[in-house]
Design a protein around this motif. Structure first.
Motif, PDB file in Angstrom:
ATOM      1  N   ILE A 194     -12.430  -2.966   9.173  1.00 49.78           N
ATOM      2  CA  ILE A 194     -13.538  -3.313   9.991  1.00 49.78           C
ATOM      3  C   ILE A 194     -14.662  -3.407   9.163  1.00 49.78           C
ATOM      4  N   ALA A 195     -15.125  -4.293   8.746  1.00 46.39           N
ATOM      5  CA  ALA A 195     -16.323  -4.592   7.807  1.00 46.39           C
ATOM      6  C   ALA A 195     -17.678  -4.433   8.578  1.00 46.39           C
ATOM      7  N   ASN A 196     -17.601  -4.505   9.836  1.00 47.40           N
ATOM      8  CA  ASN A 196     -18.890  -4.785  10.657  1.00 47.40           C
ATOM      9  C   ASN A 196     -18.608  -4.519  12.171  1.00 47.40           C
ATOM     10  N   LEU A 197     -19.260  -3.748  12.691  1.00 46.50           N
ATOM     11  CA  LEU A 197     -18.853  -3.395  13.981  1.00 46.50           C
ATOM     12  C   LEU A 197     -20.214  -3.007  14.784  1.00 46.50           C
ATOM     13  N   HIS A 198     -20.514  -3.865  15.844  1.00 38.46           N
ATOM     14  CA  HIS A 198     -21.559  -3.793  16.649  1.00 38.46           C
ATOM     15  C   HIS A 198     -21.213  -3.559  18.147  1.00 38.46           C
ATOM     16  N   TRP A 256      -4.569  -7.745  15.767  1.00 38.05           N
ATOM     17  CA  TRP A 256      -3.726  -6.569  15.132  1.00 38.05           C
ATOM     18  C   TRP A 256      -4.537  -5.236  15.084  1.00 38.05           C
ATOM     19  N   LEU A 257      -5.675  -5.437  14.547  1.00 41.13           N
ATOM     20  CA  LEU A 257      -6.801  -4.174  14.145  1.00 41.13           C
ATOM     21  C   LEU A 257      -7.126  -3.952  15.478  1.00 41.13           C
ATOM     22  N   PHE A 258      -7.403  -4.226  16.562  1.00 38.56           N
ATOM     23  CA  PHE A 258      -7.980  -4.034  17.791  1.00 38.56           C
ATOM     24  C   PHE A 258      -6.487  -3.113  18.220  1.00 38.56           C
ATOM     25  N   GLY A 259      -5.174  -3.711  18.130  1.00 37.06           N
ATOM     26  CA  GLY A 259      -3.975  -3.021  18.607  1.00 37.06           C
ATOM     27  C   GLY A 259      -4.020  -1.663  17.916  1.00 37.06           C
ATOM     28  N   ASN A 260      -4.084  -1.693  16.669  1.00 32.91           N
ATOM     29  CA  ASN A 260      -4.091  -0.513  15.954  1.00 32.91           C
ATOM     30  C   ASN A 260      -5.175   0.482  16.600  1.00 32.91           C
ATOM     31  N   ILE A 261      -6.033   0.355  16.835  1.00 37.37           N
ATOM     32  CA  ILE A 261      -7.357   1.473  17.137  1.00 37.37           C
ATOM     33  C   ILE A 261      -6.728   1.870  18.629  1.00 37.37           C
ATOM     34  N   LYS A 308     -19.800   5.775  21.896  1.00 35.80           N
ATOM     35  CA  LYS A 308     -19.507   6.221  20.437  1.00 35.80           C
ATOM     36  C   LYS A 308     -17.895   6.540  20.264  1.00 35.80           C
ATOM     37  N   PHE A 309     -17.089   6.774  21.462  1.00 37.18           N
ATOM     38  CA  PHE A 309     -15.820   7.197  21.355  1.00 37.18           C
ATOM     39  C   PHE A 309     -15.093   6.062  20.639  1.00 37.18           C
ATOM     40  N   TYR A 310     -15.294   4.533  20.938  1.00 37.65           N
ATOM     41  CA  TYR A 310     -14.625   3.774  20.171  1.00 37.65           C
ATOM     42  C   TYR A 310     -15.108   3.335  18.760  1.00 37.65           C
ATOM     43  N   ILE A 311     -16.591   3.593  18.420  1.00 39.92           N
ATOM     44  CA  ILE A 311     -17.030   3.575  17.084  1.00 39.92           C
ATOM     45  C   ILE A 311     -16.496   4.675  16.216  1.00 39.92           C
ATOM     46  N   VAL A 312     -16.242   5.883  16.956  1.00 43.52           N
ATOM     47  CA  VAL A 312     -15.662   6.866  16.037  1.00 43.52           C
ATOM     48  C   VAL A 312     -14.255   6.514  15.640  1.00 43.52           C
ATOM     49  N   CYS A 313     -13.616   5.931  16.621  1.00 44.43           N
ATOM     50  CA  CYS A 313     -12.125   5.446  16.369  1.00 44.43           C
ATOM     51  C   CYS A 313     -11.843   4.427  15.354  1.00 44.43           C
ATOM     52  N   ALA A 314     -12.901   3.571  15.438  1.00 45.30           N
ATOM     53  CA  ALA A 314     -12.935   2.462  14.208  1.00 45.30           C
ATOM     54  C   ALA A 314     -13.151   2.869  13.078  1.00 45.30           C
ATOM     55  N   LEU A 315     -14.000   3.961  12.721  1.00 44.56           N
ATOM     56  CA  LEU A 315     -14.240   4.626  11.740  1.00 44.56           C
ATOM     57  C   LEU A 315     -13.065   5.273  11.034  1.00 44.56           C
ATOM     58  N   LEU A 316     -12.313   5.949  12.109  1.00 46.32           N
ATOM     59  CA  LEU A 316     -11.273   6.690  11.672  1.00 46.32           C
ATOM     60  C   LEU A 316     -10.016   5.834  11.217  1.00 46.32           C
ATOM     61  N   GLU A 317      -9.968   4.664  12.166  1.00 49.34           N
ATOM     62  CA  GLU A 317      -8.811   3.644  11.753  1.00 49.34           C
ATOM     63  C   GLU A 317      -9.205   3.119  10.378  1.00 49.34           C
ATOM     64  N   ALA A 327     -10.445   4.777   7.827  1.00 48.72           N
ATOM     65  CA  ALA A 327     -10.329   5.795   6.955  1.00 48.72           C
ATOM     66  C   ALA A 327      -8.443   5.884   6.885  1.00 48.72           C
ATOM     67  N   HIS A 328      -8.157   5.793   7.901  1.00 45.03           N
ATOM     68  CA  HIS A 328      -6.385   5.868   7.975  1.00 45.03           C
ATOM     69  C   HIS A 328      -6.057   4.514   7.040  1.00 45.03           C
ATOM     70  N   THR A 329      -6.501   3.467   7.296  1.00 45.29           N
ATOM     71  CA  THR A 329      -6.351   2.296   6.274  1.00 45.29           C
ATOM     72  C   THR A 329      -6.447   2.525   4.957  1.00 45.29           C
ATOM     73  N   CYS A 330      -7.371   3.237   4.646  1.00 45.85           N
ATOM     74  CA  CYS A 330      -7.886   3.405   3.104  1.00 45.85           C
ATOM     75  C   CYS A 330      -6.769   4.137   2.549  1.00 45.85           C
ATOM     76  N   LEU A 331      -6.171   5.225   3.378  1.00 49.92           N
ATOM     77  CA  LEU A 331      -5.010   5.990   2.745  1.00 49.92           C
ATOM     78  C   LEU A 331      -3.702   5.356   2.762  1.00 49.92           C
ATOM     79  N   TYR A 332      -3.488   4.546   3.884  1.00 56.52           N
ATOM     80  CA  TYR A 332      -1.980   3.937   4.001  1.00 56.52           C
ATOM     81  C   TYR A 332      -1.905   2.660   4.219  1.00 56.52           C
ATOM     82  N   GLY A 333      -2.966   1.959   4.090  1.00 59.82           N
ATOM     83  CA  GLY A 333      -3.032   0.220   4.428  1.00 59.82           C
ATOM     84  C   GLY A 333      -2.615   0.167   5.945  1.00 59.82           C
ATOM     85  N   ASN A 334      -2.443  -1.158   6.376  1.00 63.01           N
ATOM     86  CA  ASN A 334      -1.910  -1.333   7.545  1.00 63.01           C
ATOM     87  C   ASN A 334      -1.743  -2.736   7.536  1.00 63.01           C
TER      88      ASN A 334
END
Length: 197
Positions: free
Chosen positions: A54-58, A134-139, A161-170, A172-179
């Protein structure tokens, strides 16, 4: 994106809004009610790129906000006009029919009488645009608690803030494992240190 069959050769990502259900608030119920989904909610606008991030989230925005309103308030279109170029040629995002057409923002043909070519274009772009869904589903798959709307109470907890933090963690997870998105487009996300740099 073009190598995956998209007719657009300058598309570098996808934009969409997501509706996150919340418990019915005691105040401002009309503002938080999304008539299309028929629930009280908050909304977020995301830009998803082919490496699966997610390159940009508002957001959060009130549930009644339309995607085009979120686009204007987020400033994404203004930023695209300023920086979305490659070798002097404009790059674009692709969105659903709710978004206005422009040099940096494309959407499907909306005519009632589509030519066969228009129909093929819409179908081909829809095949790649599904990545944002797909990315919304992953979160929501990785962070199930954000799907329990009865527990998400405005003014009782930091629901937005819950959703924003979840998107950030998603991310990070993608950086480690792809998606699924990075696999479809065969583009590796950055390493975790590079992402957080």
């Amino acid at each position: 994106v073009h190598h995956q069959g998209a007719p657009l050769s300058n598309c570098f990502g996808f934009i969409d809004g997501t509706v996150r259900g919340i418990a019915r608030p005691r105040e401002n119920q009309r503002v938080m009610f999304n008539g299309h989904k028929r629930l009280h909610s908050i909304k977020f606008q995301s830009v998803v790129i082919p490496n699966g991030l997610i390159a940009n989230l508002h957001g959060p925005f009130e549930g009644k906000r339309h995607d085009s309103t979120m686009l204007q308030e987020s400033g994404v279109l203004r930023d695209l006009r300023r920086i979305a170029f490659y070798n002097g040629d404009p790059l674009c995002l692709y969105g659903d029919p709710a978004y206005p057409l422009g040099v940096h923002l494309q959407a499907p043909f909306r005519n009632m009488h589509l030519t066969p070519e228009m129909g093929l274009y819409n179908h081909a772009m829809s095949e790649v645009r599904v990545a944002v869904e797909w990315l919304f589903g992953n979160i929501t798959n990785y962070f199930k608690f954000i799907d329990f709307k009865n527990q998400l109470r405005i003014n009782m907890s930091a629901v937005g803030k819950f959703y924003i933090v979840c998107a950030l963690l998603e991310n990070a997870h993608t950086c480690l494992y792809g998606n699924i998105v990075s696999d479809k487009f065969d583009i590796q996300p950055p390493s975790l240190p590079d992402y957080f740099r």
